[in-house]
Scaffold this active site. Sequence first.
Site, PDB file in Angstrom:
ATOM      1  N   ASP A  12       5.516 -28.907 -17.853  1.00  0.00           N
ATOM      2  CA  ASP A  12       6.327 -28.508 -16.687  1.00  0.00           C
ATOM      3  C   ASP A  12       6.358 -26.993 -16.504  1.00  0.00           C
ATOM      4  O   ASP A  12       6.174 -26.235 -17.455  1.00  0.00           O
ATOM      5  CB  ASP A  12       7.763 -29.026 -16.855  1.00  0.00           C
ATOM      6  CG  ASP A  12       8.412 -28.490 -18.134  1.00  0.00           C
ATOM      7  OD1 ASP A  12       7.766 -28.556 -19.192  1.00  0.00           O
ATOM      8  OD2 ASP A  12       9.547 -27.997 -18.065  1.00  0.00           O
ATOM      9  N   GLU A  13       6.629 -26.610 -15.301  1.00  0.00           N
ATOM     10  CA  GLU A  13       6.948 -25.219 -14.944  1.00  0.00           C
ATOM     11  C   GLU A  13       6.032 -24.187 -15.601  1.00  0.00           C
ATOM     12  O   GLU A  13       6.513 -23.149 -16.054  1.00  0.00           O
ATOM     13  CB  GLU A  13       8.407 -24.910 -15.332  1.00  0.00           C
ATOM     14  CG  GLU A  13       9.399 -25.793 -14.632  1.00  0.00           C
ATOM     15  CD  GLU A  13      10.838 -25.583 -15.115  1.00  0.00           C
ATOM     16  OE1 GLU A  13      11.739 -25.583 -14.276  1.00  0.00           O
ATOM     17  OE2 GLU A  13      11.046 -25.434 -16.340  1.00  0.00           O
TER      18      GLU A  13
END
Length: 522
Positions: free
Chosen positions: A334-335
């Site tokens: 993620d991210e």
Amino acid sequence: MRNINQLSKLLFLVTILTLNSCSNNPEMKLSEAVLFPKPISLIETNSSFQLNEETKIVVTSDSKELVAAGNYLAELLNPATGFSLEAEVSSEKMNSNCIQLSISSLDAEFGKEGYILKIEESNVSLKASSVEGIIRGIQTIRQILPNEIESSNKVEQSWYLATGEIQDYPAYEYRGAMLDVARHFFGVEDVKRYIDLLAAYKLNVLHLHLSDDQGWRIEIKSWPNLTTHGGSTEVGGGEGGFYTQDQYKDIVAYAAERYITIIPEIDMPGHTNAALASYPELNCDGKATELYSGIEVGFSTLCTDKEITYEFIDDVVRELAAMTPGAYIHIGGDESHVTEIEDYIPFINRVQEIVKAHNKKVIGWDEIALADIKENTVVQFWAKTENALKGVQKKGKVLMSPAKKTYLDMKYDSLTKIGLSWAATIELDSAYLWTPETYVKGITKNDILGVESPLWSETIETIDDIEYMAFPRIIGHSEIGWTPAEKRSWEDYIQRLSKHTQRLKAMNVNYYNSNLLLEELK
Ligand code: TNX
């Protein structure tokens, strides 16, 4: 002749009296037991079974796992009752005053976790196709008993279970919670406490977020600085901590006794500052970063075009896989805002191969659907519906963790003292009022592996904080994962939950006492 007649009259009387004394048990209604998650079917027969010091917990085979399940039930019952119950093996037909646990093949819809619980005045029988189902059914027995059964000290009272029959099985095979032990570290005892609470609601997965920018929390023997240096702080600059491999194995075993699988997550290529601070060679410029104790996200990345990065990941995954009886390793994903997409995709593809080489399957946050994911890879939907849909197109399965509904770190309302609110504020109604199979258009029940409730810990520092943010919302999530949508309603849920606050008190849970809970039922 007259004497014989009188004798038979007397016998008749004695028989009636004995029969009567058997059914001196109070009339009780099984439908009044407050059960979470709500079972599939329940029939009540308006009497009761008495649990007393003579009650036997009988298991019908000497399988180690079944005996352990019987003793798990005993451990739940002994403290409050003051009895010394213990599992005994016996394949004979039930005598009276037994709680019999047996494995027998139930219809296919019961699956591994389904069970049939039959409570009669004289005996209780719990049947399932596997020990997993027995463990789930034991939670039901526990909730049918009075709230005081949760006390850790002896309570002087009688213990009755209402009679009837419950047939029960889950809608989804994966019903989980995630705990972020990276932003703030939580020790083994806290994790075990959380596991015990999850077990009570028939959850079967605890996903541990073991690494992030602020800390690396699992000993990796081939890369020791990860923990000695990378584990030495946390959000706010506290001393952090980590699990030794022995401690981690102890957590895995404790969870396994409750048929809860631990899924380890090493977040990559972003969320890796703790590793980058521990080993300069993992950085593109060859320089170690500083340890980090803030709460920004998306600023770190492993150097995706260095071979050493993949040797590192291979070592980490190998050591983790060796401690992981479950099928999955979570790779985060993620991210990764500072990883170019041209680097991100081949990175995820390659990590997927590494995980496969260690005989595990991949779970990743929904961004990993941008890569060439394999058929059995699981995409954990948290933010972007288009990523979740991409995952389904690529024949992956979806794990439902929509931030607006399941994020336990979101505040209940603007007054909640801890937690974040970037996705939403989530009151009890919002947390309960959604259905996995209709939440994202184009994702159907068949595409969904299950439901998971993540608790990120930027603002969560103690087990009390964990309990406050998780309870009672996670009880609703457990019901969404177990009970089919057509059997659920908010009105029924909030009534049951209001009564259930009494049990939460008995369990010493530091729950959020929402205004939506009905005062008159508490
Ligand atoms: C987003 S959810 C994150 C986490 C944060 C969380 C806080 C996800 C996959 N990434 O790094 O802790 O928000 O709510």
